[in-house]
Design an enzyme around this catalytic site. Structure first.
Site, PDB file in Angstrom:
ATOM      1  N   ARG A   1      38.337 -35.713  47.980  1.00  0.00           N
ATOM      2  CA  ARG A   1      38.721 -34.626  48.871  1.00  0.00           C
ATOM      3  C   ARG A   1      40.184 -34.721  49.305  1.00  0.00           C
ATOM      4  O   ARG A   1      40.762 -33.748  49.759  1.00  0.00           O
ATOM      5  CB  ARG A   1      37.783 -34.625  50.080  1.00  0.00           C
ATOM      6  CG  ARG A   1      38.076 -33.634  51.172  1.00  0.00           C
ATOM      7  CD  ARG A   1      37.997 -32.192  50.678  1.00  0.00           C
ATOM      8  NE  ARG A   1      38.284 -31.258  51.751  1.00  0.00           N
ATOM      9  CZ  ARG A   1      39.488 -31.001  52.244  1.00  0.00           C
ATOM     10  NH1 ARG A   1      40.547 -31.611  51.735  1.00  0.00           N
ATOM     11  NH2 ARG A   1      39.647 -30.144  53.221  1.00  0.00           N
ATOM     12  N   LYS A   2      40.753 -35.907  49.184  1.00  0.00           N
ATOM     13  CA  LYS A   2      42.149 -36.116  49.602  1.00  0.00           C
ATOM     14  C   LYS A   2      42.420 -35.487  50.968  1.00  0.00           C
ATOM     15  O   LYS A   2      43.311 -34.649  51.140  1.00  0.00           O
ATOM     16  CB  LYS A   2      43.145 -35.587  48.571  1.00  0.00           C
ATOM     17  CG  LYS A   2      43.074 -36.328  47.243  1.00  0.00           C
ATOM     18  CD  LYS A   2      44.228 -35.970  46.338  1.00  0.00           C
ATOM     19  CE  LYS A   2      44.135 -36.656  44.993  1.00  0.00           C
ATOM     20  NZ  LYS A   2      43.002 -36.176  44.163  1.00  0.00           N
TER      21      LYS A   2
END
Ligand code: 6AU
Length: 260
Positions: A92-93
């Site tokens: 998802r960063k």
């Protein structure tokens, strides 16, 4: 030199339970291949994992690119993970203030906290992002890979940023699985995992800035522990046989590395 130790020894040194489990899965299944299943339908992802699940230690998702996401997909994904003994990393960063990241992690359509063993996180916003994702804050977090370097050309991460990122991570030993990074010198701790993307059989680039190194180079020179392969497998004529090719070449180089 952390990269000379075998994964089973490094499992003993891990301070995060997911990192420990991942080191042990690699040692047991004899694979350090992480498949990045960057496909956009649930059936294509599940069909591919049926075929390659036995060859991977970790499956990396981008849950927000799936067009027909459902709770049933998560049930099936989890059952494949159990059957084939792999972990799930949601890439998802996260990169916002702690409060927002906490909502993104726990709530919304995807409820990442309910199914992902670990997630990827940017250090850019500062330590609040790790506080938000820490188990002592939310009671559910399991593991975080912090981005210390990127594979893409022209990325704005500097050596200073990388160094400060590692310092930040070391304050959260129970949360930290390791780093998404490209170089062996980035960190020393043998209980943390170097997750390295940007890998294909030939050193090439794509048309949008991605830079690829070979399995041999990332294993023997660049210090990778878990190697992320996406299109090298997913876009191959036979993803199943290509997964086996990557698994074998990576493991051969791992054995070469730890045997001195
Ligand atoms: O093998 P590819 O190029 O098809 O896919 C590489 C995968 C993609 C990227 O989102 C991801 O790895 N990635 C990351 C990660 C894992 O965080 C960091 C980075 O620096 N480069 C990179 O490609 O799903």
């Amino acid at each position: 030199d952390r990269t000379l130790l075998p994964y089973e020894k490094r499992a003993e040194l891990a301070t995060n339970s997911i990192a420990k489990e991942l080191f042990n899965i690699m040692a047991t299944k004899k694979t350090n291949l992480c498949l990045s299943v960057d496909l956009t339908t649930t059936t294509s992802i599940l069909d591919l994992l049926e075929k390659v699940g036995e060859h991977v230690c970790l499956v990396k998702t981008h849950i927000d690119i799936i067009e027909d996401f459902s709770a049933d997909f998560i049930t099936r994904l989890k059952s494949l993970a159990k059957r084939f003994n792999f972990l799930i990393l949601e890439d998802r960063k996260y990169a916002d203030i702690g409060n927002t990241v906490s909502l993104q992690y726990l709530k919304g359509l995807y409820k990442v906290a309910e199914w992902a063993d670990c997630v990827t996180v940017h250090s850019l916003p500062g330590e609040g992002i790790l506080k938000a994702l820490n188990n002592s804050t939310n009671g559910v977090s399991q593991g975080v890979f912090l981005l210390a370097e990127m594979s893409s050309e022209g990325n704005l991460i500097t050596p200073d940023y990388t160094e400060e990122t590692v310092k930040m991570a070391l304050k959260y030993p129970n949360l930290m699985c390791g780093f998404v990074c490209q170089n062996k010198s980035t960190f020393k701790e043998p209980g943390l995992i170097q997750l390295t993307p940007g890998v294909q059989l030939e050193s090439t680039k794509d048309g949008l800035g991605q830079v690829y190194n070979t399995p041999e180079k990332v294993m023997l020179e660049k210090g990778a522990d878990v190697v992320v392969v996406g299109r090298g497998i997913v876009a191959a004529k036979s993803p199943e046989s290509q997964a086996l090719v990557y698994k074998d070449v990576l493991w051969k180089n791992y054995l070469k590395r730890v045997s001195g």
